[in-house]
Design a protein around this motif. Sequence first.
Motif, PDB file in Angstrom:
ATOM      1  N   LEU A   1      15.664  30.495  51.968  1.00 36.14           N
ATOM      2  CA  LEU A   1      15.156  31.600  52.301  1.00 36.14           C
ATOM      3  C   LEU A   1      14.219  31.402  53.537  1.00 36.14           C
ATOM      4  O   LEU A   1      13.934  32.558  54.288  1.00 36.14           O
ATOM      5  CB  LEU A   1      14.100  31.743  51.069  1.00 36.14           C
ATOM      6  CG  LEU A   1      13.317  32.944  51.079  1.00 36.14           C
ATOM      7  CD1 LEU A   1      14.333  34.202  50.781  1.00 36.14           C
ATOM      8  CD2 LEU A   1      12.212  33.001  49.765  1.00 36.14           C
ATOM      9  N   GLY A   2      13.439  30.524  53.753  1.00 36.78           N
ATOM     10  CA  GLY A   2      12.862  30.292  55.030  1.00 36.78           C
ATOM     11  C   GLY A   2      13.617  30.634  56.322  1.00 36.78           C
ATOM     12  O   GLY A   2      13.015  31.365  57.158  1.00 36.78           O
ATOM     13  N   ILE A   3      14.639  29.960  56.261  1.00 29.75           N
ATOM     14  CA  ILE A   3      15.470  30.058  57.676  1.00 29.75           C
ATOM     15  C   ILE A   3      15.999  31.428  57.530  1.00 29.75           C
ATOM     16  O   ILE A   3      15.666  32.120  58.774  1.00 29.75           O
ATOM     17  CB  ILE A   3      16.559  29.054  57.572  1.00 29.75           C
ATOM     18  CG1 ILE A   3      16.086  27.642  57.768  1.00 29.75           C
ATOM     19  CG2 ILE A   3      17.712  29.335  58.834  1.00 29.75           C
ATOM     20  CD1 ILE A   3      17.064  26.639  57.475  1.00 29.75           C
ATOM     21  N   GLY A   4      16.650  32.038  56.603  1.00 30.96           N
ATOM     22  CA  GLY A   4      17.102  33.469  56.550  1.00 30.96           C
ATOM     23  C   GLY A   4      16.084  34.379  57.061  1.00 30.96           C
ATOM     24  O   GLY A   4      16.209  35.313  57.834  1.00 30.96           O
ATOM     25  N   ILE A   5      14.963  34.573  56.315  1.00 29.22           N
ATOM     26  CA  ILE A   5      14.074  35.450  56.258  1.00 29.22           C
ATOM     27  C   ILE A   5      13.598  35.573  57.708  1.00 29.22           C
ATOM     28  O   ILE A   5      13.482  36.460  58.425  1.00 29.22           O
ATOM     29  CB  ILE A   5      12.966  35.522  55.304  1.00 29.22           C
ATOM     30  CG1 ILE A   5      13.485  35.843  54.008  1.00 29.22           C
ATOM     31  CG2 ILE A   5      12.007  36.548  55.823  1.00 29.22           C
ATOM     32  CD1 ILE A   5      14.046  37.301  53.818  1.00 29.22           C
ATOM     33  N   THR A   6      13.398  34.604  58.382  1.00 29.00           N
ATOM     34  CA  THR A   6      12.803  34.442  59.518  1.00 29.00           C
ATOM     35  C   THR A   6      13.720  34.597  60.645  1.00 29.00           C
ATOM     36  O   THR A   6      13.468  35.517  61.608  1.00 29.00           O
ATOM     37  CB  THR A   6      12.500  32.804  59.906  1.00 29.00           C
ATOM     38  OG1 THR A   6      11.422  32.324  59.078  1.00 29.00           O
ATOM     39  CG2 THR A   6      11.681  32.738  61.331  1.00 29.00           C
TER      40      THR A   6
END
Length: 147
Positions: free
Chosen positions: A65-70
């Motif tokens: 989620l952290g990588i994807g949303i960023t």
Amino acid sequence: MTGISLFFTIHTLTVILARLLAGRAARVLGIINTIYLGIGLSVCSSVIISFMNSSFLMILSSALLGIGITFVVQLTQDYVLSHAHEHRKGVANTTWMLPGDLGTGFGSMIWGYISTGLGYLITYLLSAAVMGIGCVVGKSVLGKHNP
């Protein structure tokens, strides 16, 4: 550190990492493909968290989620601003940010009602489905401009 504090710690660290890697990933994969990668990682995160039954899956979901949303947020803003005329960049940035702000506010309310009525499993699966549909719609729109 356990539970939700571990989730948000991992999330924060991967957001920082993703901010450092987003530009490089976009140069290698192309900006549009990297945005789709970010959406895909976010969809995977929602699916994983809906079935989560271990600390490992929680950590994996948080990192994805952290990588994807960023990737999505940083690169869509870059895409919008790089296609705006110099004298329209302020308006373009404001226009880009408005749906995100509205989505954060109204989305929290809507998903809160959904999770109260249907539970977290269905909420996260629906969230993944909405992101997937958004990806398909986005691809059809962007595909016209980026063959």
